[in-house]
Design a protein around this motif. Structure first.
Motif, short mmCIF file in Angstrom:
data_model
loop_
_atom_site.label_atom_id
_atom_site.label_comp_id
_atom_site.label_asym_id
_atom_site.label_seq_id
_atom_site.Cartn_x
_atom_site.Cartn_y
_atom_site.Cartn_z
N ALA A 1 -23.23 -14.86 6.89
CA ALA A 1 -22.59 -15.66 7.93
C ALA A 1 -22.56 -17.15 7.56
N ALA A 2 -23.51 -17.57 6.71
CA ALA A 2 -23.57 -18.97 6.26
C ALA A 2 -22.90 -19.16 4.90
N GLY A 3 -22.29 -18.11 4.38
CA GLY A 3 -21.60 -18.21 3.10
C GLY A 3 -22.47 -17.98 1.89
N VAL A 4 -23.73 -17.59 2.08
CA VAL A 4 -24.64 -17.29 0.97
C VAL A 4 -24.59 -15.79 0.75
N MET A 5 -24.09 -15.39 -0.41
CA MET A 5 -23.83 -13.97 -0.69
C MET A 5 -24.90 -13.37 -1.62
N PRO A 6 -24.96 -12.03 -1.70
CA PRO A 6 -25.89 -11.38 -2.62
C PRO A 6 -25.58 -11.75 -4.07
N LEU A 7 -26.61 -11.66 -4.90
CA LEU A 7 -26.42 -11.90 -6.33
C LEU A 7 -25.84 -10.67 -7.01
N GLN A 8 -25.24 -10.90 -8.17
CA GLN A 8 -24.69 -9.81 -8.97
C GLN A 8 -25.22 -9.94 -10.39
N VAL A 9 -25.20 -8.86 -11.14
CA VAL A 9 -25.59 -8.89 -12.54
C VAL A 9 -24.71 -9.92 -13.25
N GLY A 10 -25.34 -10.79 -14.03
CA GLY A 10 -24.64 -11.84 -14.76
C GLY A 10 -24.73 -13.20 -14.10
N GLU B 1 -41.85 -27.25 -14.24
CA GLU B 1 -40.64 -27.81 -13.64
C GLU B 1 -39.64 -26.72 -13.25
N GLY B 2 -40.06 -25.48 -13.33
CA GLY B 2 -39.15 -24.38 -13.05
C GLY B 2 -38.33 -24.04 -14.27
N SER B 3 -37.45 -23.09 -14.13
CA SER B 3 -36.62 -22.68 -15.25
C SER B 3 -35.36 -22.02 -14.70
N SER B 4 -34.61 -21.38 -15.58
CA SER B 4 -33.43 -20.66 -15.13
C SER B 4 -33.37 -19.34 -15.88
N GLY B 5 -32.53 -18.46 -15.38
CA GLY B 5 -32.38 -17.16 -16.02
C GLY B 5 -31.10 -16.50 -15.55
N THR B 6 -30.89 -15.27 -16.03
CA THR B 6 -29.70 -14.51 -15.70
C THR B 6 -30.10 -13.20 -15.04
N VAL B 7 -29.45 -12.86 -13.95
CA VAL B 7 -29.71 -11.60 -13.26
C VAL B 7 -29.24 -10.46 -14.17
N VAL B 8 -30.17 -9.55 -14.49
CA VAL B 8 -29.84 -8.43 -15.37
C VAL B 8 -29.87 -7.09 -14.63
N ALA B 9 -30.40 -7.06 -13.42
CA ALA B 9 -30.41 -5.83 -12.62
C ALA B 9 -30.59 -6.17 -11.16
N VAL B 10 -29.91 -5.41 -10.33
CA VAL B 10 -30.10 -5.53 -8.88
C VAL B 10 -31.08 -4.43 -8.50
N GLY B 11 -32.18 -4.83 -7.85
CA GLY B 11 -33.23 -3.88 -7.51
C GLY B 11 -34.36 -3.96 -8.52
#
Length: 93
Positions: A27-36, A49-59
């Motif tokens: 409802a606020a425009g924030v959607m589920p993530l997808q692979v990639g 300082e944190g980091s970043s990564g890539t979603v490789v699987a849902v679940g």
């Protein structure tokens, strides 16, 4: 209403993916993530300082408590402003 999504994220140089949660609210425009999708991750004992990564699987099969993803990193063609939009904002600044 917010929903929790559990995903596995590949962090550059890591031997295996790590599980994180993503809270989204359609409802606020924030959607589920997808692979990639590229995501910003919170700090930890190794990456202060944190980091970043890539979603490789849902679940995930992990059942314990998870740290939450800070934000989805938008692709350049999806942004209307500059490359550093959102940098230095959020809970971990």
């Amino acid at each position: 209403m917010k929903f929790e999504q559990r995903v596995q994220v590949r962090i550059l140089g890591a031997q295996r993916p790590y599980s994180y949660s993503w809270w989204f609210e359609p409802a606020a425009g924030v959607m589920p993530l997808q692979v990639g999708d590229r995501v910003e991750l919170p700090p930890n004992q190794v990456q202060e300082e944190g980091s970043s990564g890539t979603v490789v699987a849902v679940g995930t099969s992990y059942k314990g408590e998870l740290k939450s993803i800070v934000r989805k990193i938008e692709d350049a063609y999806e942004r209307e402003d500059d490359l550093w939009a959102g940098f230095g904002e959020g809970d971990y600044v």
